[in-house]
Design an enzyme around this catalytic site. Sequence first.
Site, PDB file in Angstrom:
ATOM      1  N   LYS A  22       0.823  -1.216   0.000  1.00  0.00           N
ATOM      2  CA  LYS A  22       0.000   0.000   0.000  1.00  0.00           C
ATOM      3  C   LYS A  22       0.854   1.262   0.000  1.00  0.00           C
ATOM      4  CE  LYS A  22      -2.462   2.479   3.706  1.00  0.00           C
ATOM      5  NZ  LYS A  22      -1.356   3.211   4.240  1.00  0.00           N
ATOM      6  N   ASN A  23       1.807   1.347   0.922  1.00  0.00           N
ATOM      7  CA  ASN A  23       2.525   2.617   1.062  1.00  0.00           C
ATOM      8  C   ASN A  23       3.532   2.867  -0.050  1.00  0.00           C
ATOM      9  OD1 ASN A  23       0.947   3.317   3.192  1.00  0.00           O
ATOM     10  ND2 ASN A  23       2.422   2.753   4.780  1.00  0.00           N
ATOM     11  N   CYS A 117      -5.196   8.530   8.938  1.00  0.00           N
ATOM     12  CA  CYS A 117      -5.491   8.022  10.281  1.00  0.00           C
ATOM     13  C   CYS A 117      -5.053   9.045  11.331  1.00  0.00           C
ATOM     14  CB  CYS A 117      -4.749   6.711  10.507  1.00  0.00           C
ATOM     15  SG  CYS A 117      -5.394   5.369   9.500  1.00  0.00           S
ATOM     16  N   ARG A 122      -0.075  15.405  12.768  1.00  0.00           N
ATOM     17  CA  ARG A 122       0.815  14.840  11.737  1.00  0.00           C
ATOM     18  C   ARG A 122       1.187  15.954  10.755  1.00  0.00           C
ATOM     19  NH1 ARG A 122      -1.754   9.320   9.554  1.00  0.00           N
ATOM     20  NH2 ARG A 122       0.333   9.043   8.695  1.00  0.00           N
ATOM     21  N   ASP A 307       3.477   0.561  12.277  1.00  0.00           N
ATOM     22  CA  ASP A 307       2.266   0.022  11.641  1.00  0.00           C
ATOM     23  C   ASP A 307       1.978  -1.424  12.045  1.00  0.00           C
ATOM     24  OD1 ASP A 307       1.976   2.463  10.450  1.00  0.00           O
ATOM     25  OD2 ASP A 307       2.744   1.855   8.492  1.00  0.00           O
ATOM     26  N   ARG A 399      -9.160   0.262   3.756  1.00  0.00           N
ATOM     27  CA  ARG A 399      -8.240   1.220   3.124  1.00  0.00           C
ATOM     28  C   ARG A 399      -6.928   0.543   2.758  1.00  0.00           C
ATOM     29  NH1 ARG A 399      -7.149   6.354   6.655  1.00  0.00           N
ATOM     30  NH2 ARG A 399      -5.631   6.442   4.996  1.00  0.00           N
TER      31      ARG A 399
HETATM   32  N1  EPU Z   1       6.616  14.300  10.951  1.00  0.00           N
HETATM   33  C1  EPU Z   1       6.726  15.653  11.193  1.00  0.00           C
HETATM   34  N2  EPU Z   1       6.820  16.493  10.122  1.00  0.00           N
HETATM   35  C2  EPU Z   1       6.783  16.038   8.843  1.00  0.00           C
HETATM   36  C3  EPU Z   1       6.647  14.652   8.596  1.00  0.00           C
HETATM   37  C4  EPU Z   1       6.572  13.813   9.685  1.00  0.00           C
HETATM   38  O1  EPU Z   1       6.745  16.093  12.324  1.00  0.00           O
HETATM   39  O2  EPU Z   1       6.862  16.863   7.916  1.00  0.00           O
HETATM   40  C5  EPU Z   1       6.531  13.382  12.084  1.00  0.00           C
HETATM   41  C6  EPU Z   1       5.198  12.660  12.139  1.00  0.00           C
HETATM   42  O3  EPU Z   1       4.205  13.427  12.801  1.00  0.00           O
HETATM   43  C7  EPU Z   1       5.552  11.381  12.839  1.00  0.00           C
HETATM   44  C8  EPU Z   1       6.965  11.089  12.326  1.00  0.00           C
HETATM   45  O4  EPU Z   1       7.477  12.343  11.863  1.00  0.00           O
HETATM   46  O5  EPU Z   1       5.588  11.594  14.211  1.00  0.00           O
HETATM   47  C9  EPU Z   1       7.064  10.094  11.204  1.00  0.00           C
HETATM   48  O6  EPU Z   1       6.111  10.396  10.209  1.00  0.00           O
HETATM   49  P1  EPU Z   1       6.279   9.938   8.686  1.00  0.00           P
HETATM   50  O7  EPU Z   1       6.395  11.167   7.857  1.00  0.00           O
HETATM   51  O8  EPU Z   1       7.353   8.924   8.584  1.00  0.00           O
HETATM   52  O9  EPU Z   1       4.875   9.270   8.421  1.00  0.00           O
HETATM   53  P2  EPU Z   1       3.926   9.472   7.193  1.00  0.00           P
HETATM   54  O10 EPU Z   1       4.732   9.638   5.947  1.00  0.00           O
HETATM   55  O11 EPU Z   1       2.888  10.472   7.483  1.00  0.00           O
HETATM   56  C10 EPU Z   1       3.894   6.954   6.540  1.00  0.00           C
HETATM   57  C11 EPU Z   1       2.831   5.911   6.334  1.00  0.00           C
HETATM   58  C12 EPU Z   1       2.234   5.511   7.671  1.00  0.00           C
HETATM   59  C13 EPU Z   1       3.345   5.039   8.599  1.00  0.00           C
HETATM   60  C14 EPU Z   1       4.474   6.068   8.694  1.00  0.00           C
HETATM   61  C15 EPU Z   1       5.674   5.584   9.487  1.00  0.00           C
HETATM   62  C16 EPU Z   1       1.957   6.464   4.162  1.00  0.00           C
HETATM   63  C17 EPU Z   1       0.852   7.030   3.363  1.00  0.00           C
HETATM   64  N3  EPU Z   1       1.798   6.466   5.482  1.00  0.00           N
HETATM   65  O12 EPU Z   1       3.239   8.065   7.147  1.00  0.00           O
HETATM   66  O13 EPU Z   1       1.382   4.431   7.365  1.00  0.00           O
HETATM   67  O14 EPU Z   1       2.816   4.839   9.885  1.00  0.00           O
HETATM   68  O15 EPU Z   1       4.921   6.425   7.377  1.00  0.00           O
HETATM   69  O16 EPU Z   1       6.184   4.417   8.926  1.00  0.00           O
HETATM   70  O17 EPU Z   1       2.954   5.989   3.631  1.00  0.00           O
HETATM   71  C18 EPU Z   1      -0.362   2.907   7.743  1.00  0.00           C
HETATM   72  O18 EPU Z   1      -0.046   2.361   6.680  1.00  0.00           O
HETATM   73  O19 EPU Z   1      -1.174   2.412   8.567  1.00  0.00           O
HETATM   74  C19 EPU Z   1       0.240   4.203   8.075  1.00  0.00           C
HETATM   75  C20 EPU Z   1      -0.255   5.007   8.990  1.00  0.00           C
END
Ligand code: EPU
Length: 430
Positions: A22-23, A117, A122, A307, A399
């Site tokens: 998915k990701n 989610c 975030r 995750d 999802r």
């Molecule tokens: N963060 C910031 N600023 C940013 C980006 C991230 O403060 O600009 C913080 C976030 O709030 C969090 C941490 O950094 O505390 C890590 O966030 P990350 O950016 O790695 O997460 P994401 O890209 O929003 C993706 C996956 C999530 C998964 C995370 C961590 C997608 C669409 N989502 O989220 O997937 O939990 O990486 O591996 O790729 C899921 O599949 O259930 C899911 C939530």
Amino acid sequence: MIKYEINGGKRLQGTVTISGAKNAAVAILPAALLVSGSCRIENVPDISDVRLLLQILADMGVSIRRKSRHTLELDCTRVRNIVAPIDLVRRIRASYYLIGAELGRFGQAKVAMPGGCNFGVRPIDQHIKGFEALGACVDQLDGYVCADAPDGGLTGGHVYLDMVSVGATMNIMIAAVLAKGTTIIENCAKEPHIVDLANFLNAMGAKVSGAGTDVIKIRGVEQLKGGTYCIIPDQIEAGTYMAAVAAVGGDVVVENIIPKHMDCITAKLREIGVQVTEYDDAIRITRQRPLRRANVKTMPYPGFPTDMQPQIAVCLALANGTSIITEGIYDNRFRYTAELMRMGASIQVNGGVAVVDGVQALHGCSVKACDLRAGAAMVIAGLAAEGHTTVEDIHYIERGYEDIIGKLRAIGADIRRIETYEDSGTDAAG
Ligand code: EPU
């Protein structure tokens, strides 16, 4: 209302085939906007997040041809509209990749603030910092992120991420592919889907190196010409079935996976007493004995994935002894524990730490999925519990899990999807 009905306690046995990641898919599909010709993408998971993204891309003028359930051909030559429909964009976190893709291709982007989610705040400040390092001006206006590159194009830059972010690493990579000059991103995330996105971009004609390490280098190219790419298997979907076998008991082969990607999950399952045998592209999970306690701390890859935190919590809730789970990525990813406690689990949450006292058994009851992985955990708990469990709000689960009902039934689970039509009071199973 749609819900899952589960009769617990049935040992799991057989083979389950894992779908595309998915990701990876939710980044690769928006990244296809960078391609001037057409591209063929294989092993695309058939999940609602992907269907939503395809709807968004189609609305922007991308021509999408479905060659089979998991193979798509996308042609982005006639994209006419860079403002994606706000109601769709807000429903999916990964819509933030449209910002990087639009900026890279058209030198401007206007995308509603992404949804997804709810695990606390975030932000996307690291994505924005990256776009700015490539020369873009970025503003947030009326719920939209508006970005503009001077003279219509980005230029390569140097970005040092303040925290390891999957989304920021991938989004900056997407934006930089067509920029003039070289971009270097430091303190990158290293998840398998980061490498997969880089491989997709390179297959289309990009020059990305270092994906899977802390530093990624992108040499800008004039054009991406198109090609064919096959998405990697979903590490978290595979881990979810492995955790299900651990919690419920049984003997299951999880196939179409890359066992190396599973190391962080395999190690923890072995630690709690589950037998894991690795093959070239499959893993066999056997659980005969009671589970042992363990501590878990979620971390960026190759650490234990956030995750998988709710799913491993179900295993630990049924293990002998007291386990400690520390959430290292999000500030609020324990909301599901209240639902698990209604089934008899003993869990105390204090900030980012959950103390889990193992119990002999969980008891079926009516619970809600509060997000995607929490929903998967509720399904696992229902399969492991004594008696009957109903899981509501299952749209979260769908999802990210393709045909979860079919896959679980094929390995012996007693689970059904029920649609209730409130006006007539009739039920339809599917
Ligand atoms: N963060 C910031 N600023 C940013 C980006 C991230 O403060 O600009 C913080 C976030 O709030 C969090 C941490 O950094 O505390 C890590 O966030 P990350 O950016 O790695 O997460 P994401 O890209 O929003 C993706 C996956 C999530 C998964 C995370 C961590 C997608 C669409 N989502 O989220 O997937 O939990 O990486 O591996 O790729 C899921 O599949 O259930 C899911 C939530």
